[in-house]
Motif scaffolding. Structure first.
Motif: not given
Length: 332
Positions: A307, A311, A313-314, A317-318
């Motif tokens: 990422f 990004d 936050r993504s 989340a992963r």
């Protein structure tokens, strides 16, 4: 989330503005701090995302005193500047490093002793997936656990960053490896990495399988909870059980009689708060023993996903979703 733009004088870093989920992570700018005596300033190419970062984001793992601001414990990039008294490195050298914080960034300060030359044979960005995991496995499996080539290692979370590294390092060392994982695909990955036995813990009782396979001499556990007693039950006499995390909780009730009768060592450790001199000693051992395994193609970071730093936050989340296999990286 509005993203700041880095410059030669500033660096992006990632902070958690309050305890919570990935949405509490913000990318902010800070002045680039010049390295002090014994320090190295690194211009990051990539950084690794790890479970301790998640725990810190949740508010349960405060940074040690003096750590750089922000999240992130491992990086790879190029030396941007050297502090007084630093030998053996030059500006522009490709390196990777263990840091006590601030690794999610464009620039980060690292103690010189925790900076390693980027190992031959892998991409520099991928090297960001090595320092925290390799040093963790080295200290817990090889030093504390004292794994010998004629012994069996049981590693839980076999497809985590730690797990994939532990399987490869133990096999390079000549040991037998049993790994646990939660899906058929993850079991297959453990086997591809060299695990002699891989157990889907959702379909089989790992305790019974390990017992049938002759037991384990060293157990690397990041689960805790009811796994603690099950580890004791399937451990061989004289086994070393090393805890490094507690996904199922750290408060457990166990039968210590079995620990006594089997002469089991039940222990654990953390890495982040150790003194710089201790981390430097571990880094030297890794460079001497583990880096040749990387150069020979016997160890490589397993990369799940990449990422952009913006990004983050993504990426978290992963991590939170638990479906990843191997390391999550941020490109800086």
């Amino acid at each position: 989330m509005t993203q700041p733009t880095p410059s030669a004088e500033t660096t992006r870093i990632v902070i958690a503005r309050e305890p919570g989920g990935p949405d509490v992570l913000d990318v902010v700018t800070r002045p680039v701090t010049p390295p002090g005596p014994g320090q190295v300033l690194i211009r990051n190419t990539a950084c690794g995302v790890n479970r301790p970062d998640q725990i810190e984001r949740l508010g349960f793992y405060p940074a040690p005193a003096g750590a750089p601001e922000g999240l992130g414990l491992e990086v790879a990039g190029h030396v941007a500047a050297l502090g007084a008294g630093v030998d053996g490195l030059a500006v522009g050298d490709p390196v990777c490093a263990l840091v006590a914080g601030g690794g999610y960034s464009d620039y980060v300060i690292a103690p010189a002793g925790s900076v390693l030359p980027a190992p031959a044979g892998i991409d520099l960005a991928d090297a960001a997936g090595l320092p925290e995991t390799v040093l963790t496995v080295w200290t817990n499996v090889f030093e504390i656990g004292a794994l010998s080539p004629d012994e069996t290692l049981l590693v839980h979370g076999g497809t985590s960053g730690i797990g994939t590294t532990a399987i490869q390092m133990a096999k390079a060392h000549g040991a037998r490896v049993i790994a646990t994982a939660g899906t058929a695909e993850k079991v297959a990955l453990c086997e591809r990495l060299g695990a002699d036995i891989a157990i889907n813990y959702r379909e089989a009782d790992f305790e019974a399988v390990v017992k049938d396979a002759g037991g384990a001499d060293v157990i690397l556990d990041m689960v805790g909870g009811d796994y603690v007693q099950k580890n004791i039950n399937c451990a061989n006499a004289g086994a070393r059980i090393v805890s490094i995390a507690f996904l199922k909780g750290s408060r457990v009730e166990v039968d210590l009689m079995r620990v006594m009768l089997k002469r089991i060592v039940l222990t654990g450790s953390t890495l982040r708060a150790r003194p710089d001199a201790e981390k430097a000693r571990l880094a030297r051992a890794v460079r001497e023993t583990v880096w040749p395994w990387v150069a020979a193609g016997r160890l490589a970071p397993v990369i799940d996903s990449r990422f952009a730093l913006d990004d983050v936050r993504s990426a978290h989340a992963r991590l939170d979703g638990g479906e990843h296999a191997g390391k999550i990286l941020l490109a800086c």
